[in-house]
Design a protein around this motif. Structure first.
Motif, PDB file in Angstrom:
ATOM      1  N   VAL A 110       0.867  -1.178   0.000  1.00  0.00           N
ATOM      2  CA  VAL A 110       0.000   0.000   0.000  1.00  0.00           C
ATOM      3  C   VAL A 110       0.904   1.228   0.000  1.00  0.00           C
ATOM      4  O   VAL A 110       1.919   1.254   0.693  1.00  0.00           O
ATOM      5  CB  VAL A 110      -0.973   0.013   1.205  1.00  0.00           C
ATOM      6  N   SER A 111       0.556   2.196  -0.829  1.00  0.00           N
ATOM      7  CA  SER A 111       1.296   3.467  -0.825  1.00  0.00           C
ATOM      8  C   SER A 111       0.563   4.424   0.094  1.00  0.00           C
ATOM      9  O   SER A 111      -0.638   4.660  -0.092  1.00  0.00           O
ATOM     10  CB  SER A 111       1.367   4.052  -2.235  1.00  0.00           C
ATOM     11  N   GLN A 112       1.269   4.936   1.084  1.00  0.00           N
ATOM     12  CA  GLN A 112       0.636   5.833   2.047  1.00  0.00           C
ATOM     13  C   GLN A 112       1.706   6.714   2.682  1.00  0.00           C
ATOM     14  O   GLN A 112       2.766   6.217   3.065  1.00  0.00           O
ATOM     15  CB  GLN A 112      -0.092   5.021   3.114  1.00  0.00           C
ATOM     16  N   ASN A 113       1.411   8.000   2.754  1.00  0.00           N
ATOM     17  CA  ASN A 113       2.331   8.903   3.446  1.00  0.00           C
ATOM     18  C   ASN A 113       2.102   8.758   4.942  1.00  0.00           C
ATOM     19  O   ASN A 113       1.024   9.057   5.441  1.00  0.00           O
ATOM     20  CB  ASN A 113       2.110  10.348   2.992  1.00  0.00           C
ATOM     21  N   ILE A 114       3.109   8.297   5.617  1.00  0.00           N
ATOM     22  CA  ILE A 114       3.039   8.034   7.056  1.00  0.00           C
ATOM     23  C   ILE A 114       4.073   8.900   7.758  1.00  0.00           C
ATOM     24  O   ILE A 114       5.225   8.949   7.341  1.00  0.00           O
ATOM     25  CB  ILE A 114       3.378   6.552   7.346  1.00  0.00           C
ATOM     26  N   GLU A 115       3.654   9.535   8.819  1.00  0.00           N
ATOM     27  CA  GLU A 115       4.600  10.222   9.709  1.00  0.00           C
ATOM     28  C   GLU A 115       4.934   9.230  10.821  1.00  0.00           C
ATOM     29  O   GLU A 115       4.037   8.699  11.475  1.00  0.00           O
ATOM     30  CB  GLU A 115       3.975  11.483  10.306  1.00  0.00           C
ATOM     31  N   LEU A 116       6.197   8.971  11.021  1.00  0.00           N
ATOM     32  CA  LEU A 116       6.588   8.011  12.053  1.00  0.00           C
ATOM     33  C   LEU A 116       6.043   8.398  13.421  1.00  0.00           C
ATOM     34  O   LEU A 116       5.722   7.533  14.236  1.00  0.00           O
ATOM     35  CB  LEU A 116       8.112   7.866  12.103  1.00  0.00           C
ATOM     36  N   SER A 117       5.908   9.684  13.662  1.00  0.00           N
ATOM     37  CA  SER A 117       5.392  10.158  14.951  1.00  0.00           C
ATOM     38  C   SER A 117       3.921   9.772  15.159  1.00  0.00           C
ATOM     39  O   SER A 117       3.441   9.773  16.281  1.00  0.00           O
ATOM     40  CB  SER A 117       5.551  11.669  15.066  1.00  0.00           C
ATOM     41  N   GLU A 118       3.218   9.415  14.087  1.00  0.00           N
ATOM     42  CA  GLU A 118       1.803   9.023  14.185  1.00  0.00           C
ATOM     43  C   GLU A 118       1.632   7.544  14.524  1.00  0.00           C
ATOM     44  O   GLU A 118       0.532   7.124  14.873  1.00  0.00           O
ATOM     45  CB  GLU A 118       1.092   9.297  12.851  1.00  0.00           C
ATOM     46  N   LEU A 119       2.688   6.769  14.414  1.00  0.00           N
ATOM     47  CA  LEU A 119       2.590   5.333  14.672  1.00  0.00           C
ATOM     48  C   LEU A 119       2.375   5.068  16.155  1.00  0.00           C
ATOM     49  O   LEU A 119       2.919   5.759  17.004  1.00  0.00           O
ATOM     50  CB  LEU A 119       3.856   4.613  14.204  1.00  0.00           C
ATOM     51  N   VAL A 120       1.585   4.052  16.438  1.00  0.00           N
ATOM     52  CA  VAL A 120       1.374   3.583  17.805  1.00  0.00           C
ATOM     53  C   VAL A 120       1.885   2.146  17.835  1.00  0.00           C
ATOM     54  O   VAL A 120       1.203   1.230  17.384  1.00  0.00           O
ATOM     55  CB  VAL A 120      -0.118   3.646  18.205  1.00  0.00           C
ATOM     56  N   LEU A 121       3.114   1.977  18.323  1.00  0.00           N
ATOM     57  CA  LEU A 121       3.750   0.666  18.311  1.00  0.00           C
ATOM     58  C   LEU A 121       3.207  -0.218  19.425  1.00  0.00           C
ATOM     59  O   LEU A 121       3.072   0.219  20.563  1.00  0.00           O
ATOM     60  CB  LEU A 121       5.266   0.807  18.455  1.00  0.00           C
ATOM     61  N   GLN A 122       2.912  -1.464  19.081  1.00  0.00           N
ATOM     62  CA  GLN A 122       2.486  -2.446  20.078  1.00  0.00           C
ATOM     63  C   GLN A 122       3.750  -2.928  20.794  1.00  0.00           C
ATOM     64  O   GLN A 122       4.564  -3.638  20.213  1.00  0.00           O
ATOM     65  CB  GLN A 122       1.765  -3.602  19.385  1.00  0.00           C
ATOM     66  N   PRO A 123       3.955  -2.525  22.056  1.00  0.00           N
ATOM     67  CA  PRO A 123       5.250  -2.730  22.717  1.00  0.00           C
ATOM     68  C   PRO A 123       5.716  -4.175  22.823  1.00  0.00           C
ATOM     69  O   PRO A 123       6.908  -4.434  22.778  1.00  0.00           O
ATOM     70  CB  PRO A 123       5.062  -2.107  24.101  1.00  0.00           C
ATOM     71  N   GLU A 124       4.808  -5.132  22.929  1.00  0.00           N
ATOM     72  CA  GLU A 124       5.248  -6.525  23.041  1.00  0.00           C
ATOM     73  C   GLU A 124       5.599  -7.143  21.682  1.00  0.00           C
ATOM     74  O   GLU A 124       6.114  -8.246  21.610  1.00  0.00           O
ATOM     75  CB  GLU A 124       4.207  -7.397  23.770  1.00  0.00           C
ATOM     76  N   GLU A 125       5.335  -6.402  20.613  1.00  0.00           N
ATOM     77  CA  GLU A 125       5.629  -6.876  19.256  1.00  0.00           C
ATOM     78  C   GLU A 125       6.736  -6.076  18.580  1.00  0.00           C
ATOM     79  O   GLU A 125       7.612  -6.638  17.937  1.00  0.00           O
ATOM     80  CB  GLU A 125       4.369  -6.790  18.376  1.00  0.00           C
ATOM     81  N   VAL A 126       6.649  -4.747  18.681  1.00  0.00           N
ATOM     82  CA  VAL A 126       7.478  -3.837  17.891  1.00  0.00           C
ATOM     83  C   VAL A 126       8.141  -2.825  18.815  1.00  0.00           C
ATOM     84  O   VAL A 126       7.476  -2.202  19.634  1.00  0.00           O
ATOM     85  CB  VAL A 126       6.592  -3.091  16.864  1.00  0.00           C
ATOM     86  N   ILE A 127       9.477  -2.648  18.660  1.00  0.00           N
ATOM     87  CA  ILE A 127      10.161  -1.685  19.524  1.00  0.00           C
ATOM     88  C   ILE A 127      10.628  -0.441  18.781  1.00  0.00           C
ATOM     89  O   ILE A 127      11.017   0.534  19.409  1.00  0.00           O
ATOM     90  CB  ILE A 127      11.341  -2.333  20.279  1.00  0.00           C
ATOM     91  N   ALA A 128      10.609  -0.475  17.447  1.00  0.00           N
ATOM     92  CA  ALA A 128      11.051   0.689  16.671  1.00  0.00           C
ATOM     93  C   ALA A 128      10.479   0.604  15.263  1.00  0.00           C
ATOM     94  O   ALA A 128      10.101  -0.473  14.803  1.00  0.00           O
ATOM     95  CB  ALA A 128      12.576   0.754  16.608  1.00  0.00           C
ATOM     96  N   ALA A 129      10.433   1.750  14.600  1.00  0.00           N
ATOM     97  CA  ALA A 129       9.978   1.811  13.211  1.00  0.00           C
ATOM     98  C   ALA A 129      10.799   2.869  12.493  1.00  0.00           C
ATOM     99  O   ALA A 129      11.254   3.839  13.108  1.00  0.00           O
ATOM    100  CB  ALA A 129       8.498   2.158  13.145  1.00  0.00           C
ATOM    101  N   ARG A 130      10.989   2.657  11.206  1.00  0.00           N
ATOM    102  CA  ARG A 130      11.713   3.636  10.405  1.00  0.00           C
ATOM    103  C   ARG A 130      11.366   3.454   8.941  1.00  0.00           C
ATOM    104  O   ARG A 130      10.799   2.437   8.551  1.00  0.00           O
ATOM    105  CB  ARG A 130      13.211   3.515  10.613  1.00  0.00           C
ATOM    106  N   LEU A 131      11.702   4.444   8.155  1.00  0.00           N
ATOM    107  CA  LEU A 131      11.567   4.349   6.705  1.00  0.00           C
ATOM    108  C   LEU A 131      12.939   4.003   6.149  1.00  0.00           C
ATOM    109  O   LEU A 131      13.949   4.559   6.579  1.00  0.00           O
ATOM    110  CB  LEU A 131      11.068   5.664   6.120  1.00  0.00           C
ATOM    111  N   ALA A 132      12.973   3.067   5.206  1.00  0.00           N
ATOM    112  CA  ALA A 132      14.250   2.614   4.649  1.00  0.00           C
ATOM    113  C   ALA A 132      14.136   2.418   3.149  1.00  0.00           C
ATOM    114  O   ALA A 132      13.116   1.928   2.654  1.00  0.00           O
ATOM    115  CB  ALA A 132      14.670   1.303   5.309  1.00  0.00           C
TER     116      ALA A 132
END
Length: 167
Positions: A110-132
Motif C-alpha cells: 500500500v502506498s501511504q504517506n506516514i509520519e513516524l510520529s503518528e505510529l502507535v507501536l504495540q510494545p510486546e511486538e514492535v520496539i522501533a519503526a523507520r523508513l528505509a
C-alpha cells in the motif's frame, strides 16, 4: 488456531495451535503489509523476546483459522503500528514460500504517506519503526538483521516497482 496449508496454498483441513510443529509439506499462512512512503519502505524492529528478536521486518503476522490473509494484513497493521488501511488500498503482490519455517506469506503493498510520529507501536511486538530505502533493507539483510522472508517480499516489490508493475 491456525489452518494448515499445502505448498499450493490450499487448506489441508488440519488446524493447529500457534507454535505447533508442522510436518514436511505443511505450511502456516502469514500476511505481510508493506507500506511504501515516498519510495521508502516502512520497517519495524521485532521485540527482543520474540523469535528473530531485534530483526527488522515489515508489519504482518499469522493468518488465524478462517481469516483471510487480507483481513490479517489489515489487522496486523492496526495492532502492530496503529495504522488503519482500507481493504481496497491493499494491493496483493504474491505468495512467498519460506521452506525453512514452513511458512507461506501473502504479501500486500500500500502506498501511504506516514509520519513516524503518528505510529502507535504495540510494545510486546514492535520496539522501533523507520523508513528505509531498498538498498538499506538489502544491507540489513546482508548483515542478518532483516527477516529473510520479508526481504524476499521487499525484493519482489522493488523489482515490480522498477518495471512499473505496481501502483
Amino acid at each position: 488456531m491456525l489452518d494448515v496449508y499445502n505448498s499450493q496454498r490450499k487448506k489441508t483441513g488440519k488446524v493447529i495451535e500457534r507454535g505447533a510443529a508442522l510436518a514436511k509439506g505443511e505450511y502456516q499462512l502469514a500476511a505481510a503489509a508493506v507500506i511504501i512512503n515516498q519510495e521508502k519502505f516502512l520497517i519495524t524492529q521485532r521485540h527482543p523476546a520474540k523469535q528473530m528478536g531485534l530483526f527488522w521486518e515489515v508489519p504482518g503476522g499469522a493468518v488465524e483459522a478462517e481469516e483471510t490473509s487480507r483481513s490479517a494484513a489489515l489487522r496486523e497493521l492496526k495492532e502492530e503500528i496503529g495504522i488503519v488501511v482500507q481493504s481496497s488500498e491493499l494491493q496483493f503482490v504474491e505468495t512467498i514460500c519460506y521452506e525453512q519455517l514452513n511458512l507461506l506469506i501473502d504479501g500486500y503493498v500500500v502506498s501511504q504517506n506516514i509520519e513516524l510520529s503518528e505510529l502507535v507501536l504495540q510494545p510486546e511486538e514492535v520496539i522501533a519503526a523507520r523508513l528505509a530505502s531498498f538498498s538499506e533493507i538489502k544491507e540489513l539483510q546482508e548483515t542478518r538483521q532483516f527477516t529473510p522472508f520479508d526481504f524476499m517480499l521487499c525484493q519482489v516489490i522493488q523489482e515490480r516497482q522498477m518495471k512499473g508493475r505496481l501502483k
